[in-house]
Design a protein around this motif. Structure first.
Motif, PDB file in Angstrom:
ATOM      1  N   UNK A  99       0.800  -1.222  -0.207  1.00  0.00           N
ATOM      2  CA  UNK A  99       0.059   0.024   0.071  1.00  0.00           C
ATOM      3  C   UNK A  99       1.089   1.040   0.178  1.00  0.00           C
ATOM      4  N   UNK A 100       1.897   1.137   0.793  1.00  0.00           N
ATOM      5  CA  UNK A 100       2.816   2.366   0.808  1.00  0.00           C
ATOM      6  C   UNK A 100       3.417   2.679  -0.489  1.00  0.00           C
ATOM      7  N   UNK A 140      -5.852   6.715  -3.764  1.00  0.00           N
ATOM      8  CA  UNK A 140      -7.259   6.413  -3.372  1.00  0.00           C
ATOM      9  C   UNK A 140      -7.874   4.901  -3.435  1.00  0.00           C
ATOM     10  N   UNK A 141      -7.497   4.510  -4.431  1.00  0.00           N
ATOM     11  CA  UNK A 141      -8.104   3.348  -4.849  1.00  0.00           C
ATOM     12  C   UNK A 141      -7.445   2.199  -3.991  1.00  0.00           C
ATOM     13  N   UNK A 179      -9.425  -0.129  -0.801  1.00  0.00           N
ATOM     14  CA  UNK A 179      -9.008  -1.672  -0.921  1.00  0.00           C
ATOM     15  C   UNK A 179      -8.523  -2.227   0.481  1.00  0.00           C
ATOM     16  N   UNK A 180      -7.650  -1.553   0.756  1.00  0.00           N
ATOM     17  CA  UNK A 180      -6.823  -1.993   1.925  1.00  0.00           C
ATOM     18  C   UNK A 180      -7.599  -1.932   3.200  1.00  0.00           C
ATOM     19  N   UNK A 181      -8.444  -0.842   3.405  1.00  0.00           N
ATOM     20  CA  UNK A 181      -9.370  -0.551   4.496  1.00  0.00           C
ATOM     21  C   UNK A 181     -10.538  -1.510   4.585  1.00  0.00           C
ATOM     22  N   UNK A 192     -13.167   5.050   5.090  1.00  0.00           N
ATOM     23  CA  UNK A 192     -11.972   4.850   4.069  1.00  0.00           C
ATOM     24  C   UNK A 192     -12.153   3.589   2.960  1.00  0.00           C
ATOM     25  N   UNK A 193     -12.853   2.599   3.598  1.00  0.00           N
ATOM     26  CA  UNK A 193     -13.467   1.647   2.504  1.00  0.00           C
ATOM     27  C   UNK A 193     -14.286   2.150   1.615  1.00  0.00           C
ATOM     28  N   UNK A 194     -14.734   3.341   1.670  1.00  0.00           N
ATOM     29  CA  UNK A 194     -15.588   3.747   0.575  1.00  0.00           C
ATOM     30  C   UNK A 194     -15.028   4.975  -0.259  1.00  0.00           C
TER      31      UNK A 194
END
Length: 264
Positions: A38-39, A58-59, A63-65, A103-105
């Protein structure tokens, strides 16, 4: 006649132990493997490249969240649509899980208390997720937060706040502080209320909330062993500053819409 061992009910802690055995390895993989990946998506060279209607950064955060929520057993359900561009999202505040749920959305820069910087995983990610940190009780800090929010909104970027100012025990939605809405008024951007509900019709709000004197780490571990449950995020009708009279009315209207959604 007593039931045979094979038919006897499972011990109360058996389900929790099984969930820890299942979820702990998944969490470790998510943190030790997926978080470094992610980083990499946050490297400025490509973080701003378009990907499915948003940027690569952002994407990836969304998705990580969402994956983190699933590891903790939350089945996400969304109603409504988050606004794009410059918007202030405001929601009820129950737990640290709220940040990951939003954050998931939609990846958005949150206003969060300074203590979150020291939280494992969540705090580290928050620092890299455009979070604006606030030292509670400090007028000087609040002034800096308001300036940062206004600057981001004028740049066309979204921000998110918890107008209650702190987490609650999940039994009610507290009063909203009107001052925090001033940047939206000055930037003339919409405010979108967001209702967060845990469990069927919100019956697990108090389970997800911090217990009396419960630390972040204790809540984190407890939630990892909790049964799976639904988590609902409701993006409600936005409020436009030019249609209401000042920040106090915006705060009251936003709270009323969230409360109505919680009780629906």
């Amino acid at each position: 006649m007593s039931p045979s061992p094979s038919l006897a009910p499972a011990a109360p802690g058996a389900g929790r132990a099984f969930r820890y055995l299942l979820r702990t390895p998944l969490l470790l993989i998510h943190v030790l493997v997926m978080l470094p990946l992610l980083l990499l998506t946050m490297v400025p060279l490509w973080a701003g490249l378009p990907l499915r209607g948003r940027t690569v950064k952002q994407f990836s955060v969304e998705h990580w969240s969402a994956a983190l929520m699933r590891i903790f057993g939350f089945r996400l359900r969304r109603s409504g649509t988050p606004l794009q561009g410059a918007v202030m999202f405001v929601s009820n505040h129950v737990s640290w899980v709220d940040i990951e749920m939003v954050h998931s959305q939609r990846m958005v820069g949150f206003v969060a208390k300074q203590e979150i910087r020291g939280w494992p995983v969540v705090g580290w990610l928050a620092q890299r997720g455009e979070t604006i940190f606030h030292q509670r009780g400090s007028t000087e800090s609040l002034g800096g937060v308001m300036e940062a929010m206004l600057e981001r909104l004028k740049e066309g970027r979204p921000v998110a706040v918890f107008p209650e100012g702190r987490t609650r025990d999940g039994s009610e939605v507290g009063p909203f502080h009107a001052r925090i809405f001033q940047p939206a008024v000055e930037a003339a951007v919409p405010v979108q209320p967001v209702a967060l509900r845990y469990g069927v019709r919100g019956d697990a709000q108090q389970v997800v909330a911090f217990g009396p004197h419960e630390s972040f780490f204790a809540n984190f571990l407890r939630m990892l062993g909790e049964p799976s449950r639904v988590a609902e995020i409701c993006f409600l009708e936005p409020i436009f500053p030019d249609q209401v009279q000042g920040r106090r009315q915006i705060a009251d209207t936003a709270r009323a819409r969230i409360v109505a959604a919680m009780e629906a």
